[in-house]
Write a protein that holds these residues in place. Sequence first.
Motif, PDB file in Angstrom:
ATOM      1  N   CYS A 145      40.393  39.926  33.707  1.00 50.55           N
ATOM      2  CA  CYS A 145      40.365  40.771  34.896  1.00 50.55           C
ATOM      3  C   CYS A 145      41.548  40.430  35.805  1.00 50.55           C
ATOM      4  O   CYS A 145      41.787  39.274  36.122  1.00 50.55           O
ATOM      5  CB  CYS A 145      39.051  40.576  35.645  1.00 50.55           C
ATOM      6  SG  CYS A 145      38.984  41.468  37.191  1.00 50.55           S
ATOM      7  N   CYS A 164      39.893  38.916  39.337  1.00 51.27           N
ATOM      8  CA  CYS A 164      39.170  37.647  39.436  1.00 51.27           C
ATOM      9  C   CYS A 164      39.394  36.729  38.239  1.00 51.27           C
ATOM     10  O   CYS A 164      38.842  35.638  38.190  1.00 51.27           O
ATOM     11  CB  CYS A 164      37.680  37.898  39.627  1.00 51.27           C
ATOM     12  SG  CYS A 164      36.909  38.627  38.185  1.00 51.27           S
ATOM     13  N   CYS A 205      37.095  43.775  35.439  1.00 54.14           N
ATOM     14  CA  CYS A 205      35.745  43.555  34.929  1.00 54.14           C
ATOM     15  C   CYS A 205      34.758  44.524  35.560  1.00 54.14           C
ATOM     16  O   CYS A 205      33.719  44.805  34.998  1.00 54.14           O
ATOM     17  CB  CYS A 205      35.322  42.107  35.155  1.00 54.14           C
ATOM     18  SG  CYS A 205      35.129  41.666  36.883  1.00 54.14           S
ATOM     19  N   CYS A 239      36.157  45.027  41.402  1.00 56.09           N
ATOM     20  CA  CYS A 239      37.391  44.264  41.241  1.00 56.09           C
ATOM     21  C   CYS A 239      38.605  45.185  41.272  1.00 56.09           C
ATOM     22  O   CYS A 239      39.639  44.847  41.824  1.00 56.09           O
ATOM     23  CB  CYS A 239      37.367  43.496  39.919  1.00 56.09           C
ATOM     24  SG  CYS A 239      36.705  41.839  40.115  1.00 56.09           S
TER      25      CYS A 239
END
Length: 95
Positions: A50, A53, A69, A73
Amino acid sequence: MTEAQKQEILTLKSKGNSYRRIAVLLSLPENTVKSFLRREHKQSDKSGICRNCNKKLELIPKHRAKTFCSDNCRITYWRKMKKGRDINENISRAI
Ligand SMILES: [Zn+2]
């Protein structure tokens, strides 16, 4: 190329140094730096992490690789990007 040199290349690149500059700084042939980074880039494309994150993404075969993800996000990431761009614009306007 040693592991230490590889790490150094990645660090220098992330700071925005050019291939040539990295090659000079580490006393390596420019082509070595170039091909290493190209290879590294390809691998990171496939790793499925991702962008916001760094969580590992589930890869679905025959599907386009996901970059985030979750929607949350994705939104956070683009908001951050936009914020950074706004700041840059303000700086260039101030100059
Ligand atoms: Zn995420």
